[in-house]
Scaffold this motif. Structure first.
Motif, short mmCIF file in Angstrom:
data_model
loop_
_atom_site.label_atom_id
_atom_site.label_comp_id
_atom_site.label_asym_id
_atom_site.label_seq_id
_atom_site.Cartn_x
_atom_site.Cartn_y
_atom_site.Cartn_z
N THR A 153 3.05 6.05 -2.89
CA THR A 153 4.03 6.65 -3.26
C THR A 153 3.78 7.09 -4.76
O THR A 153 4.05 8.00 -5.29
CB THR A 153 5.22 6.16 -3.10
N ILE A 154 3.25 6.08 -5.49
CA ILE A 154 3.29 6.07 -6.93
C ILE A 154 2.12 7.15 -7.15
O ILE A 154 2.17 8.20 -8.12
CB ILE A 154 2.75 5.07 -7.49
N ILE A 155 0.82 7.01 -6.40
CA ILE A 155 -0.13 7.87 -6.64
C ILE A 155 0.28 9.38 -6.44
O ILE A 155 0.06 10.35 -7.26
CB ILE A 155 -1.34 7.38 -5.94
N ARG A 156 1.14 9.44 -5.48
CA ARG A 156 1.58 10.71 -4.99
C ARG A 156 2.51 11.41 -6.07
O ARG A 156 2.31 12.57 -6.50
CB ARG A 156 2.31 10.82 -3.60
N MET A 157 3.30 10.64 -6.86
CA MET A 157 4.21 11.14 -7.83
C MET A 157 3.37 11.41 -8.96
O MET A 157 3.79 12.66 -9.53
CB MET A 157 5.19 9.97 -8.28
N TYR B 187 0.92 -1.11 0.02
CA TYR B 187 0.04 0.10 0.10
C TYR B 187 0.73 1.37 0.12
O TYR B 187 0.43 2.27 -0.54
CB TYR B 187 -0.86 0.02 1.09
N LEU B 188 1.92 1.09 0.86
CA LEU B 188 2.74 2.14 0.81
C LEU B 188 3.28 2.52 -0.74
O LEU B 188 3.66 3.78 -1.18
CB LEU B 188 3.92 2.09 1.76
N PHE B 189 3.53 1.49 -1.39
CA PHE B 189 4.29 1.63 -2.86
C PHE B 189 3.20 2.20 -3.92
O PHE B 189 3.44 3.39 -4.23
CB PHE B 189 4.49 0.08 -3.47
N ILE B 190 1.96 1.97 -3.40
CA ILE B 190 0.70 2.31 -4.33
C ILE B 190 0.57 3.88 -4.12
O ILE B 190 0.50 4.76 -4.85
CB ILE B 190 -0.61 1.61 -4.00
#
Lengths: 143, 411
Positions: free
Chosen positions: A23-27, A18-21
């Motif tokens: 961070t990607i959404i944030r980027m 979820y942290l991965f998802i």
């Protein structure tokens, strides 16, 4: 031992995924914001009036004008245009105390402001149209 | 400075995930530990690290899609290895080959510019691939969709999927001259329906659905003639009902979807086991190595989503769905910012393939829609599936870079 580790790690795995998802959404979100507001709303910019697809070379839709903007055929210009009608250093726009000035740099074919050829430094404002060769830019001062 | 830091964060998380899960796998097979375990651990980490590094260096295009796919691949291969170490090792080999093909496809799209002018070749290639399947095909799990060439089994329909996207994109966005033929769009529709019919004959219902979905999507967006869209939808309804009445294998899928419980010992076995597995897992799963994913037939392939949900929890399952959503979103975004009409449609078509395929199979194993055998792209075991998915991703990556404006035909 293995069971304990496996049970502990399953929470860690879910957390990492979820942290991965996130961070990607944030980027992706930051990227979108850059495109939408970064270039256009703040300050002045030149907008190209010609249809981009009618031109034989690569140009952007708009160029922000900061302290100084130069246009010409040579590589070190802010806007480089590989057009034989445009001089190596054609014109520049300089910002001085919140006002913008257009200066022809001794080009062979001239720079036109609202249809009139300029000879010296001219103050420009919102909505002025700058023409060089075939290209027309409109100057927009958003601030 | 700050930008660089943010950009590296997902890559670090990816490695953290891989290292933790691989060490757990080490512990799991502690007694029977073999060299292949080391191979898979070192191989996977190096493969993903170097391909990410390389891509960052060579491509100025989208830098999210490959990262997202790397996460999916990592979750998938760890689950496959846990179900069967042999398959895990094979999958690693396929992944290596697939990523090599990803770069090959990327360079092919980047440096070759005449892709939009090959409409007749795409047409011939699709029919040739179908002919090959019908002549040399063998039947596995109820569908004739495999051919074996010197010991390697391949599924031609997976390749045809990509060819179909190119065919549609070349027709609508590349060459003008084929669109100017009278009733050209009707002919195109006949061609696509002949593909779907052939897939029905091969009993490859899942792929037939993907073909229909991609065609309907692109037709809806680009066709000038609205009547054709209605005709398409009408034909699909009629075809679906006729398929249900004529073909026995279609009826079985619908019966087990509506109520699998009376058939729990035969027809409904797979789907009920899948449901048991998902409910067994709960929110966070039983933990890697502590469930029984081998109870589900084909748990490493079509049903990998249930196996993952059992051992890593439905939260991981939802995570996978979100990763696919992000992938499709990025694909649409690439299509929107691409100014070359042909590549815009290719990007759109490929994103639709990813979206539709994952929707069909995840919906199938969750008993939300009738089950049709398909692989979950990038996650499931399967050579052709992995390789063609990576080729499609490579094309998407190539399409994410700026190109000349206008259609190729206008040059």
């Amino acid at each position: 031992m293995f069971d304990l580790l496996s049970i502990g790690l399953k929470y860690v795995f879910v957390f990492i995924i979820y942290l991965f998802i996130f961070t990607i959404i944030r980027m992706i979100y930051l990227d979108i914001r850059n495109v939408d507001y970064g270039n256009l709303d703040s300050g002045a910019y030149l907008k190209l009036l010609n249809r981009i697809d009618s031109l034989p070379y690569n140009l952007s839709d708009s160029y922000p004008v900061e302290a100084e903007l130069t246009l010409g055929r040579q590589k070190d210009n802010t806007i480089q245009i590989k057009d034989p009608y445009i001089s190596k250093r054609h014109f520049r726009i300089i910002k001085d105390e919140e006002e913008f000035f257009l200066e022809d740099l001794g080009s062979s074919n001239g720079t036109y402001l609202n249809g009139e050829k300029i000879h010296d430094v001219v103050r420009i404002g919102k909505g002025d149209i700058i023409k060089v060769g075939e290209l027309e830019f409109i100057f927009i001062n958003g601030a | 400075m700050n930008e660089g830091l943010i950009n590296k964060a997902p890559r670090k998380l990816l490695f953290l995930f891989e290292i933790l899960s691989l060490s757990l796998i080490f512990l799991y097979s502690w007694e029977g530990i073999q060299t292949e375990t080391y191979v898979i651990a070192v191989g996977l980490v190096l493969l993903i690290y170097f391909s990410n590094y390389l891509l960052g260096r060579i491509s100025k295009g989208d830098n999210y899609i490959f990262l997202i796919v790397c996460m999916l691949v990592s979750i998938g291969i760890i689950m496959i290895y846990r179900i069967s170490p042999d398959l895990g090792l094979k999958q690693l080999m396929w992944l290596t080959f697939g990523i090599a093909m990803f770069f090959a496809a990327y360079f092919a799209v980047r440096y070759i510019s005449f892709w939009g002018r090959l409409t007749p070749i795409y047409l011939l290639a699709s029919y040739a691939l179908f002919a090959l399947t019908l002549i040399m095909g063998s039947r596995t799990h109820g569908a004739i969709n495999w051919i074996t060439i010197s010991g390697v089994s391949v599924q031609p329909a997976e390749i045809t999927k990509i060819v179909l996207v190119f065919l549609l994109a070349a027709f609508y966005g590349g060459d003008e001259k084929y669109r100017k033929i009278k009733n050209a769009e009707v002919y195109l529709m006949i061609v696509v329906y002949s593909f779907i019919g052939l897939l029905f004959l091969q009993r490859d219902l899942g792929t037939a659905l993907i073909f229909f979905g991609v065609f309907t999507g692109l037709q809806y967006i680009y066709s000038q003639d609205r009547r054709l869209i209605w005709a398409n939808l009408g034909l699909a309804t009629v075809g679906g009902i006729a398929g249900y009445l004529i073909f026995d294998h279609v009826r079985v899928r619908v019966t087990t979807w509506l109520n699998p419980w009376p058939h729990i010992n035969d027809k409904g076995y797979q789907i009920t086991q899948s449901l048991f597995a998902i409910s067994e897992g709960g929110f966070f799963g039983t933990g890697l190595g502590r469930g029984n994913p081998s109870f589900i037939p084909l748990s490493y392939n079509d049903f990998i989503f249930s196996a993952i949900s059992e051992e890593m929890g439905i939260f991981t399952g939802i995570g996978i769905i979100m990763l696919f959503m992000l992938l499709v979103y990025r694909g649409f975004k690439i299509a929107l910012s691409q100014e070359n009409q042909f590549f815009r449609m290719v990007a759109l078509g490929i994103s639709m393939i990813f979206g539709i395929q994952s929707f069909i199979i995840i919906g199938g194993v969750l008993k939300v829609i009738p089950l049709t055998g398909l692989t979950l792209p990038f996650v499931s075991y399967g050579g052709t599936s992995v390789v063609t998915s990576f080729i499609a991703l490579g094309i998407l990556q190539g399409a994410s870079e700026k190109r000349g404006r206008g259609g190729i035909g206008n040059e």
